[in-house]
Design an enzyme around this catalytic site. Structure first.
Site, PDB file in Angstrom:
ATOM      1  N   HIS A  60       0.819  -1.228   0.000  1.00  0.00           N
ATOM      2  CA  HIS A  60       0.000   0.000   0.000  1.00  0.00           C
ATOM      3  C   HIS A  60       0.847   1.269   0.000  1.00  0.00           C
ATOM      4  O   HIS A  60       0.319   2.359  -0.169  1.00  0.00           O
ATOM      5  CB  HIS A  60      -0.943  -0.006   1.206  1.00  0.00           C
ATOM      6  N   ARG A 102       0.502   6.641  15.320  1.00  0.00           N
ATOM      7  CA  ARG A 102       1.848   6.237  15.787  1.00  0.00           C
ATOM      8  C   ARG A 102       2.360   7.077  16.954  1.00  0.00           C
ATOM      9  O   ARG A 102       3.507   7.565  16.938  1.00  0.00           O
ATOM     10  CB  ARG A 102       2.840   6.275  14.624  1.00  0.00           C
ATOM     11  N   ASP A 134       3.246   9.521  -1.034  1.00  0.00           N
ATOM     12  CA  ASP A 134       2.065   8.787  -0.594  1.00  0.00           C
ATOM     13  C   ASP A 134       1.818   7.656  -1.576  1.00  0.00           C
ATOM     14  O   ASP A 134       1.817   7.888  -2.788  1.00  0.00           O
ATOM     15  CB  ASP A 134       0.850   9.739  -0.586  1.00  0.00           C
TER      16      ASP A 134
HETATM   17  P1  ADQ Z   1      -3.106   6.032   4.711  1.00  0.00           P
HETATM   18  O1  ADQ Z   1      -1.731   6.530   4.938  1.00  0.00           O
HETATM   19  O2  ADQ Z   1      -3.878   5.764   5.936  1.00  0.00           O
HETATM   20  O3  ADQ Z   1      -3.127   4.722   3.848  1.00  0.00           O
HETATM   21  P2  ADQ Z   1      -5.069   7.372   2.828  1.00  0.00           P
HETATM   22  O4  ADQ Z   1      -4.963   6.660   1.556  1.00  0.00           O
HETATM   23  O5  ADQ Z   1      -5.296   8.820   2.628  1.00  0.00           O
HETATM   24  O6  ADQ Z   1      -3.798   7.188   3.767  1.00  0.00           O
HETATM   25  O7  ADQ Z   1      -6.285   6.777   3.612  1.00  0.00           O
HETATM   26  C1  ADQ Z   1      -6.741   7.339   4.782  1.00  0.00           C
HETATM   27  C2  ADQ Z   1      -8.158   6.862   5.095  1.00  0.00           C
HETATM   28  O8  ADQ Z   1      -8.477   7.245   6.414  1.00  0.00           O
HETATM   29  C3  ADQ Z   1      -9.179   7.457   4.150  1.00  0.00           C
HETATM   30  O9  ADQ Z   1     -10.146   6.512   3.821  1.00  0.00           O
HETATM   31  C4  ADQ Z   1      -9.795   8.591   4.974  1.00  0.00           C
HETATM   32  O10 ADQ Z   1     -11.145   8.797   4.735  1.00  0.00           O
HETATM   33  C5  ADQ Z   1      -9.595   8.123   6.395  1.00  0.00           C
HETATM   34  N1  ADQ Z   1      -9.282   9.299   7.236  1.00  0.00           N
HETATM   35  C6  ADQ Z   1      -8.289  10.138   7.085  1.00  0.00           C
HETATM   36  N2  ADQ Z   1      -8.347  11.109   8.010  1.00  0.00           N
HETATM   37  C7  ADQ Z   1      -9.411  10.858   8.756  1.00  0.00           C
HETATM   38  C8  ADQ Z   1      -9.998  11.487   9.888  1.00  0.00           C
HETATM   39  N3  ADQ Z   1      -9.504  12.579  10.449  1.00  0.00           N
HETATM   40  N4  ADQ Z   1     -11.073  10.926  10.401  1.00  0.00           N
HETATM   41  C9  ADQ Z   1     -11.580   9.818   9.849  1.00  0.00           C
HETATM   42  N5  ADQ Z   1     -11.089   9.191   8.794  1.00  0.00           N
HETATM   43  C10 ADQ Z   1      -9.997   9.690   8.271  1.00  0.00           C
HETATM   44  C11 ADQ Z   1      -2.138   3.842   3.245  1.00  0.00           C
HETATM   45  C12 ADQ Z   1      -1.110   4.514   2.327  1.00  0.00           C
HETATM   46  C13 ADQ Z   1      -1.835   5.318   1.258  1.00  0.00           C
HETATM   47  C14 ADQ Z   1      -2.795   4.423   0.483  1.00  0.00           C
HETATM   48  C15 ADQ Z   1      -3.680   3.627   1.437  1.00  0.00           C
HETATM   49  C16 ADQ Z   1      -4.491   2.579   0.702  1.00  0.00           C
HETATM   50  O11 ADQ Z   1      -0.253   5.367   3.058  1.00  0.00           O
HETATM   51  O12 ADQ Z   1      -0.921   5.923   0.371  1.00  0.00           O
HETATM   52  O13 ADQ Z   1      -3.624   5.206  -0.320  1.00  0.00           O
HETATM   53  O14 ADQ Z   1      -2.917   2.953   2.431  1.00  0.00           O
HETATM   54  O15 ADQ Z   1      -3.669   1.744  -0.023  1.00  0.00           O
END
Ligand code: ADQ
Length: 753
Positions: A183, A331, A392
């Site tokens: 991921h 973390r 990312d």
């Molecule tokens: P993450 O680093 O967790 O994932 P991201 O892809 O943006 O990053 O996903 C975050 C998820 O958490 C989203 O579904 C979002 O809606 C939710 N989220 C974020 N902030 C939030 C908040 N304050 N309250 C509630 N929900 C929140 C890792 C990798 C990414 C990759 C994903 C999936 O780092 O690059 O896109 O896995 O593979």
């Protein structure tokens, strides 16, 4: 192997998802386990996929999720947690102690791999105890899986925490279909190689244990394949790598989101209510939204600084915009995260102190998890979504925003995997504060029709490649790999075929064994001068030749002097320079036909020029041919130089009787029509053989495979496409087969390797 089972279609099988975390956290309250749902990109995506499976009959009907339950659970409570997890969440918890988790999760996962793979080498900690714990936890997962996996399960392992697991699982249950998805980014070779030698090799080998390895973008796939080539030396063809014992595919599967869920929930009553409340509180202020986990890779400080430049340059927007920054705690306890949290808070304070006034707060900062409906309401009311990661893997927030909102403008970092699929966003470089500031102005001033046009294009794409499509594409490719593997492996010499060869050998009266040398009787070595036979191999040849029924011939591309030195005293026939010279047992060398070698003087300087341009390349001048070896050279540079050289040589030799041939890490020029095929025909004409065995490893050996009669047994070492009847994996297996022949005729060699 139970191929019939694992070749079964996806629908009737159980999907076992394995990730570090389960989709819930277990908290122990008053001695009882309480289950709370957990968030994050992986969990959100896979949970949606699980739900969507109900509508897709082609996907596995049953599933099980295996992972850590989020806290350390005392032994007496574990049975109850397992029971509840299985019954209510179709999950199987892997229990880890606090201490194990600290060294594993906060250690190797998040202090070594996470920073390095996100291009923060200066944050990367190289600590042997972290690595030891990483190996141990991967092992622990493998142990847990062994007890629950069924032979026809489809296993899908997720993310950087479990990169050693595919190999561990496959070693124990080779018949399973095992997929792995990363991921986060896979970094370029120059960054990946910063890991100590054993770690980087084990990680690559661990991943290659899978049948299919998936990445979010083409770049990550390419980086991975490049590291596999440069570190392990395995080449790939059309994204397929022939690893030590099986064929593996590495491919790109950009993860999507559950579009239906986002768009329908955005229209729900609860969300509508939240949207109304938000709109009432935002009179006259346009909202710029940012949502992410607290992480240095997400570029939160850069974003604030870019916004500060925007406010500095555009005073007319003061009081008219607000940046709503929602940060999810993550973390906690890792030094960089604590430092970064303080840094962000200071920056927020600085901007608000500098520009804010009564009735207007430029940055609204929330450090918390937001419930799904509130997140949707925020996406819906925000004019702009500002996503500025420094790196990312994908970034799902960008996709969620575009899906939820009909208009609005997405500003997206080019360092996010999502930028590849969302080019209609305003793409920025997150290190350029002025570019962020300009993008904000452009976004706030973009006309609604332009916004809608861009959104429509992006939405269409996201709808098509949603999370179900992502997962079903991955899983279908994964189970489809078995057919590809079977096709490639079907020519592999089976135990039964080997037995038949030995039986045929035992019953025969006159036998010809026609054997290539390098790569067949000995493994390939970096320098051609280092491949002399060890005593055991010489003894093996001597034993074979001692049987009066046998004629043993070693047919090589080597010069006759070298063959003479290495094998000349043995009672065997020799072929040098791919058939230009022959030596019958106890006779002198004979040239097959008189040839002029004037051409060598002309072509040698050309080979030298190309060798000068490719460090590690070397020239071997033989009596009848020239060879340009590049086994020790950089593999990627060689991939450019070798075809260039071949092209050059083909132009020069087009109207001559010379032939330019590419062998295994060698380009050779020699006389056309003189090849091992001719040599094989010559030997076959010497007697009435009722058993003929030809073994070779290179393209030049194809000449004698083609010359052998249909009744002969032909074997090519390695998994390349061949005219031979069988492939065999390695020269070690050739030696084993030859030993079996010696045993069959009862004259065992004195030593063994
Ligand atoms: P993450 O680093 O967790 O994932 P991201 O892809 O943006 O990053 O996903 C975050 C998820 O958490 C989203 O579904 C979002 O809606 C939710 N989220 C974020 N902030 C939030 C908040 N304050 N309250 C509630 N929900 C929140 C890792 C990798 C990414 C990759 C994903 C999936 O780092 O690059 O896109 O896995 O593979």
């Amino acid at each position: 192997m139970t191929r019939a089972v694992s070749g079964a279609p996806l629908s009737g099988r159980r999907l076992v998802i394995v990730s570090n975390r389960l989709p819930f956290n277990v908290e122990i309250k008053d001695g009882l386990p309480i289950f709370h749902p957990s968030a994050g990109g992986l969990v959100t995506g896979l949970a949606s996929f699980r739900e969507s499976r109900q509508q897709s009959p082609a996907l596995p009907a049953e599933h099980l999720w295996v992972g850590w339950p989020g806290s350390s659970i005392d032994v007496p409570l574990r049975e109850d947690v397992v029971r509840q997890a299985l019954a209510n969440f179709k999950s199987f918890p892997v229990f880890l102690t606090e201490e194990q988790m600290e060294h594993f999760y906060l250690g190797f996962c998040n202090a070594t791999i996470w920073p390095l793979f996100h291009y923060f080498p200066s944050f990367t900690v190289y600590q042997a105890s972290f690595w030891a714990q990483y190996k141990q936890i991967n092992q622990l997962f493998a142990d847990a899986l062994e007890s629950i996996l069924r032979p026809d399960d489809v296993v899908w392992i997720h993310d950087y925490h479990l990169m050693l697991l595919p190999k561990l699982v496959k070693n124990r249950q080779p018949q399973l279909s095992v997929g792995f998805f990363l991921h986060i980014p896979f970094p370029s070779f120059e960054v990946f190689r910063m890991l100590p030698g054993e770690w980087r090799r084990d990680i690559l080998e661990g991943l290659l244990g899978a049948d299919l390895i998936g990445f979010h973008t083409y770049e990550y796939t390419h980086h991975f394949l490049q590291s596999v080539l440069r570190i392990l030396g395995y080449e790939h063809q059309m994204s397929q790598v022939l690893a030590q014992d099986h064929l593996v595919r590495a491919d790109t599967f950009p993860m999507g989101i559950d579009v239906e869920k986002f768009s329908s929930a955005a229209r729900s009553d609860d969300t509508e209510r939240e949207i109304r409340d938000l709109r009432n509180s935002l009179t006259g202020v346009k909202l710029i939204l940012s949502v992410d986990r607290l992480d240095y890779s997400k570029g939160i400080a850069n974003r604030l600084e870019g916004y500060e430049v925007f406010l500095e340059n555009n005073p007319e927007y003061h009081g008219k915009v607000a940046l709503l920054m929602v940060v999810v705690p993550s973390r906690i306890g890792v030094v960089q995260y604590d430092v970064m949290k303080r840094q962000i808070e200071e920056l927020v304070g600085k901007i608000n102190g500098r520009f804010g006034r009564v009735g207007w707060t430029p940055v609204v900062y929330q450090y918390r998890h937001v419930p799904f409906t509130s997140l949707l309401a925020l996406y819906s009311v925000s004019e702009v979504c500002l996503v500025t990661p420094l790196r990312d893997g994908m970034n799902l927030v960008a996709k969620e925003y575009v899906t939820t909102r009909g208009g609005g403008v997405l500003i997206l970092s080019e360092m996010a995997g999502a930028a590849k699929e969302l080019p209609e966003a305003i793409i920025i470089n997150p290190n350029d504060r002025a570019e962020i500031a300009n993008a904000l102005k452009q976004a706030l001033e973009m006309s609604p029709p332009e916004q809608q046009k861009r959104h429509r294009l992006m939405q269409r794409r996201l709808k098509r490649y949603n999370v179900s499509r992502w997962a079903s594409d991955f899983l279908t490719t994964l189970v489809g790999m078995r057919e590809v593997q079977n096709r490639v492996e079907s020519k592999l010499l089976s135990a039964a075929a080997r037995q038949e060869i030995v039986a045929h050998y035992r019953q025969s009266a006159r036998r010809l064994l026609f054997l290539d040398y390098d790569g067949t009787l000995t493994p390939l070595v970096p320098h051609p001068g280092l491949a002399g036979p060890d005593p055991a191999r010489r003894e093996l040849l001597r034993s074979l030749a001692a049987d009066r029924k046998n004629s043993v011939v070693v047919a090589s591309g080597r010069e006759r002097q070298i063959l003479e030195e290495w094998l000349g005293d043995l009672p065997i026939g020799l072929v040098a320079e791919h058939g230009a010279w022959l030596k019958l047992i106890h006779q002198d060398w004979r040239r097959v036909k008189p040839l002029s070698n004037e051409w060598k003087r002309e072509l040698l300087p050309i080979l030298e020029t190309y060798a000068d341009r490719l460090p590690g390349a070397l020239i071997e001048e033989k009596e009848e041919s020239l060879a340009w070896h590049f086994r020790m050279a950089d593999p990627e540079q060689s991939a450019l130089r070798a075809p260039e050289l071949i092209d050059h040589l083909l132009n020069l030799t087009g109207k001559t009787d010379l032939q330019v041939i590419q062998g295994d890490k060698v380009v050779e020029i020699r006389h056309a029509g003189v090849n091992k095929g001719g040599a094989a025909l010559y030997w076959m004409s010497q007697d009435d053989f009722d058993f003929i065995l030809g073994i070779g490893d290179d393209t030049t050996d194809e000449d004698f495979f083609k010359a052998l009669p249909a009744t002969a047994v032909s074997i090519r070492v390695g998994m390349s496409a061949t005219h031979a009847q069988h492939n065999i994996r390695s020269s070690a297996q050739v030696i084993d087969l030859l030993r079996a022949l010696v045993d069959a005729s009862g004259s065992r060699p004195k030593e063994s390797t």
